[in-house]
Write a protein that holds these residues in place. Structure first.
Motif, PDB file in Angstrom:
ATOM      1  N   ASN A 337     112.825  50.373  44.758  1.00 57.36           N
ATOM      2  CA  ASN A 337     112.981  48.928  44.610  1.00 57.36           C
ATOM      3  C   ASN A 337     113.617  48.536  43.280  1.00 57.36           C
ATOM      4  O   ASN A 337     113.600  47.364  42.897  1.00 57.36           O
ATOM      5  CB  ASN A 337     111.620  48.243  44.764  1.00 57.36           C
ATOM      6  CG  ASN A 337     111.109  48.253  46.185  1.00 57.36           C
ATOM      7  OD1 ASN A 337     111.497  47.418  46.999  1.00 57.36           O
ATOM      8  ND2 ASN A 337     110.249  49.220  46.502  1.00 57.36           N
ATOM      9  N   SER A 399     106.548  44.310  46.279  1.00 57.42           N
ATOM     10  CA  SER A 399     107.018  45.577  46.840  1.00 57.42           C
ATOM     11  C   SER A 399     105.847  46.444  47.299  1.00 57.42           C
ATOM     12  O   SER A 399     105.915  47.089  48.355  1.00 57.42           O
ATOM     13  CB  SER A 399     107.851  46.336  45.805  1.00 57.42           C
ATOM     14  OG  SER A 399     108.977  45.580  45.399  1.00 57.42           O
ATOM     15  N   TYR A 403     105.046  48.008  51.217  1.00 55.69           N
ATOM     16  CA  TYR A 403     105.401  49.427  51.271  1.00 55.69           C
ATOM     17  C   TYR A 403     104.426  50.213  52.148  1.00 55.69           C
ATOM     18  O   TYR A 403     103.231  49.922  52.181  1.00 55.69           O
ATOM     19  CB  TYR A 403     105.405  50.008  49.855  1.00 55.69           C
ATOM     20  CG  TYR A 403     106.198  51.275  49.691  1.00 55.69           C
ATOM     21  CD1 TYR A 403     107.577  51.235  49.511  1.00 55.69           C
ATOM     22  CD2 TYR A 403     105.563  52.512  49.713  1.00 55.69           C
ATOM     23  CE1 TYR A 403     108.308  52.386  49.353  1.00 55.69           C
ATOM     24  CE2 TYR A 403     106.293  53.689  49.548  1.00 55.69           C
ATOM     25  CZ  TYR A 403     107.667  53.613  49.369  1.00 55.69           C
ATOM     26  OH  TYR A 403     108.402  54.774  49.220  1.00 55.69           O
TER      27      TYR A 403
END
Length: 409
Positions: A337, A399, A403
């Motif tokens: 990311n 993120s 994930y």
């Protein structure tokens, strides 16, 4: 609510939790209670509060790949806790009777504006009612003039019971100072009343009371509100980390476990599925880390030196939950990311602090990684971070919730 407003208004863990609740409601989160039957739905957004000082929010994502991604921080900060309602008389006015809450930097408390804040329980119409309070007026702790202590710059030892009692003036007691009647009992603290500000020639630094750990709370709440959950995303903001987490609302309690079990039962998954969801997911324990100090670089590790503005700090120590496996999982996520990170190791001759990760990872048998952002002057009245690191941590939390780690260790 903007970050600076959140920092200014979050005077105690009770106020922090209330402010988190305000943000969550703005994003459509629904409050739950343990006394209710939970009817959770895919795409649903929910939260639950414990003791008015801890809050867990979660979203229901893809149930075909069932796992828990848990980010956690703490709502409390070191401060002075008020003892009872009575004031201590002195020759120049009454003083507030206090005790230490957490490991606080004493000398930073002198000669600054402070408030009395927390919660009180009042009797109204034969019922016990809880109210959040903050004093309209300030108190302060006057320091001893240098003329009366010529050696003060050589080092001074303070005692809480004598030197750190705030001056309240000519009032009868604490509750009258707060202008509240029918108080049965209270959880009150004396806290700095200082606004956040930017510092540095380019305004690159953010300075404020309680950055440890309000920054982390802010980031995981922003993360849970702005993510598209891959599985079950959970943001935990626990109270009492600064005094060991050994409370019903602390990380070393069954609060989180109970929430996860309620989620699992509502979604009609088996106990085996619950254990698998824990083992497939990961815990991100978020608490700030010590940056290398400009005047005292020798206090940091010789080569692993954490710097302001250089991204997420992955924290390594026997007091943290991080190991090579969990660190590797997080580093891969960060790299995918494009999120900058650095590693923290303590000076081997200096004792390292602890945080939440070890508690929750051991209770749930989950892989866990301790991270944070770099800061200076931890546990002081004014702490300092790089503003860009806050934005980096927000991106990290989003993120993380999106994930799929597929842990199997």
């Amino acid at each position: 609510m903007k970050l600076e407003e959140f920092l200014k208004k979050s005077l105690t863990s009770f106020h922090t939790t209330e402010n988190c609740e305000i943000i969550l409601k703005e994003y459509g989160f629904q409050r739950l209670f343990f006394s209710d039957n939970w009817n959770l739905e895919k795409g649903g957004k929910y939260y639950i509060v414990k003791n008015q000082s801890s809050i867990i929010a979660f979203t229901i994502g893809n149930l075909n790949n069932y796992f828990f991604n848990i980010a956690e921080a703490h709502t409390d900060s070191p401060s002075l806790k008020v003892k009872g309602n009575k004031l201590i008389p002195s020759l120049v006015g009454s003083r507030v009777n206090v005790e230490k809450y957490g490991s606080i930097n004493y000398y930073s408390l002198f000669d600054i504006p402070m408030k009395i804040a927390g919660r009180v329980f009042c009797k109204e119409n034969e019922k016990i009612i809880s109210k959040l309070v903050e004093s309209k007026n300030n108190v302060n702790i006057p320091s001893l003039a240098i003329h009366q202590n010529r050696d003060m710059n050589e080092g001074v030892k303070f005692t809480v019971q004598n030197d750190l009692l705030p001056l309240a003036g000519n009032v009868e007691d604490i509750y009258s100072f707060l202008n509240i009647k029918n108080v049965i009992d209270a959880d009150l603290f004396v806290v700095p009343d200082l606004s956040p500000f930017r510092s540095g020639f380019k305004n690159e630094y953010l300075c404020s009371p309680r950055l440890d750990n309000l920054i982390s709370v802010w980031c995981i709440i922003q993360g849970i509100c702005n993510c598209n959950s891959s599985g079950i995303s959970i943001a935990c903001c626990f109270d009492n980390e600064e005094i060991g987490s050994m409370t019903k609302q602390g990380a070393n309690s069954s609060f989180l476990t109970s929430v996860l079990q309620m989620i699992n039962n509502s979604l009609s998954f088996s106990n085996s599925k619950f254990i698998q969801a824990c083992n497939k997911g990961l815990i991100l324990s978020i608490d700030n880390a010590h940056a290398i100090h400009p005047a005292h670089p020798e206090k940091s590790d010789i080569v692993e030196q954490v710097k302001l503005g250089k991204g997420i700090v992955i924290k390594h120590n026997i007091n943290y939950s991080t190991d090579a496996y969990s660190s590797s999982k997080i580093k891969v996520m960060l790299e995918e990311n494009n999120i900058e990170y650095q590693d923290f190791y303590c000076n081997s001759d200096i004792r390292c602090g602890s945080t939440l990760g070890l508690f929750t990872s051991s209770l749930l048998q989950m892989n866990s990684c301790d991270i944070g952002i770099a800061q200076l002057a931890m546990h002081s009245t004014i702490e300092t971070v790089a503003y860009k690191d806050v934005e980096t941590m927000e991106k990290c939390c989003i993120s993380f919730f999106e994930y799929q780690f597929n842990c199997n260790n």
